[in-house]
Design a protein around this motif. Structure first.
Motif, mmCIF file in Angstrom:
data_model
loop_
_atom_site.group_PDB
_atom_site.id
_atom_site.type_symbol
_atom_site.label_atom_id
_atom_site.label_comp_id
_atom_site.label_asym_id
_atom_site.label_seq_id
_atom_site.Cartn_x
_atom_site.Cartn_y
_atom_site.Cartn_z
ATOM 1 N N VAL A 53 0.872 -1.170 0.000
ATOM 2 C CA VAL A 53 0.000 0.000 0.000
ATOM 3 C C VAL A 53 0.910 1.221 0.000
ATOM 4 N N ARG A 54 0.354 2.375 -0.230
ATOM 5 C CA ARG A 54 1.186 3.581 -0.268
ATOM 6 C C ARG A 54 1.938 3.745 1.056
ATOM 7 N N GLY A 55 3.262 3.783 0.965
ATOM 8 C CA GLY A 55 4.097 4.018 2.133
ATOM 9 C C GLY A 55 4.392 2.801 2.988
ATOM 10 N N ARG A 56 3.885 1.638 2.624
ATOM 11 C CA ARG A 56 4.110 0.424 3.428
ATOM 12 C C ARG A 56 4.191 -0.795 2.503
ATOM 13 N N VAL A 91 9.532 3.226 0.004
ATOM 14 C CA VAL A 91 9.820 4.522 -0.628
ATOM 15 C C VAL A 91 9.253 4.533 -2.041
ATOM 16 N N GLN A 92 9.527 3.483 -2.821
ATOM 17 C CA GLN A 92 9.055 3.465 -4.202
ATOM 18 C C GLN A 92 7.544 3.615 -4.275
ATOM 19 N N SER A 93 6.838 3.058 -3.310
ATOM 20 C CA SER A 93 5.372 3.130 -3.327
ATOM 21 C C SER A 93 4.850 4.552 -3.157
ATOM 22 N N THR A 94 5.716 5.507 -2.804
ATOM 23 C CA THR A 94 5.312 6.903 -2.645
ATOM 24 C C THR A 94 5.692 7.772 -3.843
ATOM 25 N N LEU A 95 6.379 7.194 -4.820
ATOM 26 C CA LEU A 95 6.886 7.988 -5.940
ATOM 27 C C LEU A 95 5.862 8.159 -7.055
ATOM 28 N N ALA A 96 5.912 9.319 -7.702
ATOM 29 C CA ALA A 96 5.041 9.610 -8.845
ATOM 30 C C ALA A 96 5.566 8.917 -10.096
ATOM 31 N N ALA A 97 4.726 8.828 -11.104
ATOM 32 C CA ALA A 97 5.164 8.304 -12.397
ATOM 33 C C ALA A 97 6.371 9.111 -12.870
ATOM 34 N N GLY A 98 7.335 8.443 -13.432
ATOM 35 C CA GLY A 98 8.538 9.101 -13.936
ATOM 36 C C GLY A 98 9.661 9.207 -12.927
ATOM 37 N N GLN A 99 9.374 8.910 -11.651
ATOM 38 C CA GLN A 99 10.403 8.968 -10.621
ATOM 39 C C GLN A 99 10.927 7.569 -10.318
#
Length: 163
Positions: A53-56, A91-99
């Motif tokens: 999930v986002r952030g976990r 961390v990756q789960s919090t990144l926007a497309a392209g990051q």
């Protein structure tokens, strides 16, 4: 979560352009749901993503004899790989497309040894902060009863994919 599938060839992994087109959460959840190939290191060290999930992000693995060091317990590298995986994927789960990201540094504290008799361990990563250039996360490695085996922190470098 679905059964992961592991690619037998680098040609079957997603390309940087395909990864850049979706958010980090979509990518991580796609791996967890079996839509995208799981990282080959998971097959090598026998661990899989079980929550995203986002952030976990949570991985689970059962120590085996193949993970032992010469003194008869699970090698610290196995702990480190699980911890790096859960913390960095959080961390990756919090990144926007392209990051994208890469681990800049991580630190773990192994609090007790693990053995084949320990049973499955869960590596739980939770993002703390995601900025434009860096992101931080923390992790815990626990058994089924919640007993703590390791803790950790990481700093990741955040960048534009393809830059």
């Amino acid at each position: 979560m679905a059964e992961p599938f592991f690619s037998d060839s680098p040609d079957n992994l997603m390309t940087p352009a395909e990864i850049a087109a979706i958010s980090g959460l979509e990518f991580i959840q796609g791996i967890a749901e079996g839509r995208y190939p799981a990282p080959p290191i998971g097959k090598t060290l026998d661990f899989t993503m079980i929550e995203a999930v986002r952030g976990r992000v949570v991985f689970e693995g059962a120590p085996s004899f193949a993970h032992y060091n010469p003194i008869g317990s699970v090698h610290g590298g196995w702990f480190g790989t699980l911890m790096d995986s859960c913390m960095a994927c959080a961390v990756q789960s919090t990144l926007a497309a392209g990051q994208g990201y890469t681990t800049l540094e991580y630190k773990i504290n192994i609090l007790r040894p693990a053995f084949t008799s320990t049973g499955p361990l869960r590596a739980i990563g939770e993002a703390i902060h995601t900025g434009r250039r860096t992101a931080t996360s923390e992790g815990r490695l626990v058994d089924g009863a919640g007993k703590l085996y390791a803790t950790g922190t990481t700093t990741c470098l955040v960048f534009k994919i393809g830059a």
